[in-house]
Design a protein around this motif. Structure first.
Motif, PDB file in Angstrom:
ATOM      1  N   ASP A 134     -42.705  99.280 112.246  1.00 51.14           N
ATOM      2  CA  ASP A 134     -44.068  98.737 112.196  1.00 51.14           C
ATOM      3  C   ASP A 134     -45.090  99.817 112.573  1.00 51.14           C
ATOM      4  O   ASP A 134     -46.168  99.907 111.989  1.00 51.14           O
TER       5      ASP A 134
ATOM      6  N   ARG B  62     -46.205 102.205 109.820  1.00 50.88           N
ATOM      7  CA  ARG B  62     -47.123 101.743 108.768  1.00 50.88           C
ATOM      8  C   ARG B  62     -48.437 102.511 108.769  1.00 50.88           C
ATOM      9  O   ARG B  62     -49.017 102.754 107.720  1.00 50.88           O
TER      10      ARG B  62
ATOM     11  N   HIS C 111     -41.202  95.756 104.525  1.00 55.67           N
ATOM     12  CA  HIS C 111     -41.070  94.709 105.539  1.00 55.67           C
ATOM     13  C   HIS C 111     -41.089  93.292 104.969  1.00 55.67           C
ATOM     14  O   HIS C 111     -41.005  92.335 105.724  1.00 55.67           O
TER      15      HIS C 111
ATOM     16  N   HIS D 253     -34.630  96.239 112.443  1.00 56.79           N
ATOM     17  CA  HIS D 253     -36.021  95.807 112.249  1.00 56.79           C
ATOM     18  C   HIS D 253     -36.218  95.083 110.913  1.00 56.79           C
ATOM     19  O   HIS D 253     -36.771  93.989 110.854  1.00 56.79           O
TER      20      HIS D 253
ATOM     21  N   ASP E 267     -37.115  91.203 110.178  1.00 54.43           N
ATOM     22  CA  ASP E 267     -38.292  90.786 109.402  1.00 54.43           C
ATOM     23  C   ASP E 267     -37.903  89.776 108.314  1.00 54.43           C
ATOM     24  O   ASP E 267     -38.627  88.816 108.062  1.00 54.43           O
TER      25      ASP E 267
HETATM   26 ZN   LIG Z   1     -41.851  94.778 110.307  1.00 54.89          ZN
END
Ligand SMILES: [Zn+2]
Length: 346
Positions: A65, A68, A78, A147, A151
């Motif tokens: 994240d 990004r 994601h 991760h 998600d």
């Molecule tokens: Zn994410």
């Protein structure tokens, strides 16, 4: 009066300082909790290595994240906006990347999301890292794989209507994935099954996407239903920051919504942790089951083993939070603190 206010202030400050301040938004809090829970589901041969590196794995669970902001290609990894692929997308979508890219074009997939293929890509990288017995890569790819997989467990990560904005329910994304877990974690039963080996990781990740997407209509409908008991003023909180007003769901609405959702968020969190452990385990098996104790710089101590036992016991009983054994605590932002003090001091 003045002393009253000061003692109130000190009391509040005490509460704040005793609550660790950590990252934000399956929200940062959710990812970090799930990452820790996953470790308790691993088989012994893997668990001691992962537990030694638990702090690192928990902290880096949100690295994708954070990426990004610096990598323009990061965002679509994601999510997947299934509705963009026409009627019955899950039945018509080829699971393999090459076939999906041939059918929809790479540009289309990049626009509407890559999460299932990203999971498979990372699954292969982690398997390679185990095969090479490369400790740093094992930890790096374990965190990244986890991760994206986590998600994919969030229903709104599988929909074009990812923030409820297409149905007049803007703000749903952070309500569901951040506010609800932060507000209700202590009431969740998060003991999950032990890791299991997946013969087909591809089939598993698509099953995760399917199960997430199936919950979208329900979570939106329940929001509408609960809204009938609220007015505009009670449903939302408006905060002013840097001259801009921001509207988000109120605590009271979040509580009522959580009640109406039943165990939905808890179940997705638990499934996330279970699948994280299972994907790590599958990669380890496919990578030749390397002896992870050889990758520890120093042998595990008795104290470490005792600590792990204690945590696992608390995980099984559902008392990790109560016993203060979660590495990640609920976030309180500095602005929340300032606002809180402001309102209390009047
Ligand atoms: Zn994410």
């Amino acid at each position: 009066m003045f002393y009253n206010r000061i003692s109130k202030f000190i009391l509040i400050l005490g509460i704040i300082l005793s609550t660790s301040i950590s990252g934000h938004s399956w929200g940062f809090f959710g990812h970090k909790v799930i990452q820790q829970l996953a470790i308790y589901g691993l088989p012994k041969d893997m668990q001691k290595f992962y537990h030694r590196n638990m702090t690192l794995l928990v902290e880096t669970s949100v690295r994708p994240d954070e990426r990004r902001s610096s990598d323009p290609n990061e965002a679509p990894r994601h999510f997947i906006d299934l509705e963009a692929f026409g009627e019955h997308p899950l039945e018509n979508m080829p699971h393999a990347w090459d076939a999906a890219a041939a059918k929809y074009s790479v540009d289309t997939l990049q626009k509407y999301g890559l999460v299932p293929w990203q999971v498979i890509k990372l699954k292969e990288r982690l398997t390679q890292a185990f095969y090479k017995k490369d400790k740093d890569s094992i930890l790096f790819y374990s965190a990244d794989l986890a991760h994206y997989l986590q998600d994919a467990h969030v229903p709104l990560h599988t929909s074009l209507n990812h923030d409820g904005h297409l149905t007049g329910q803007t703000g749903m994304h952070s309500l569901w994935e951040s506010k609800l877990p932060e507000q209700n974690l202590s009431s969740y039963n998060l003991k999950h099954q032990k890791a299991q080996y997946f013969k087909s990781a591809e089939q598993e990740i698509w099953e995760v996407v399917r199960a997430s997407h199936a919950l979208v209509p329900q979570l939106l409908a329940i929001e509408k239903q609960v809204s009938q008991n609220f007015t505009e003023a009670t449903k939302y909180t408006v905060t002013e920051r840097n001259g801009r007003s921001r509207r988000s769901y109120s605590d009271a609405f979040a509580s009522a919504y959580n009640q109406a959702l039943g165990t939905m968020v808890q179940d997705r969190m638990r499934a996330s942790a279970e699948k994280t452990a299972s994907f790590w385990y599958t990669c380890w098996v496919d990578g030749g089951k390397p002896d992870l104790s050889q990758l520890l710089a120093t042998p595990r101590t008795k104290a470490e083993d005792k600590q792990l036992k204690q945590e696992q016991k608390a995980w099984k009983k559902g008392t990790l939070q109560e016993k203060d054994l979660l590495l990640t605590k609920i976030r309180i932002s500095l602005m929340d603190v300032v606002e809180w003090i402001g309102t209390t001091l009047g």
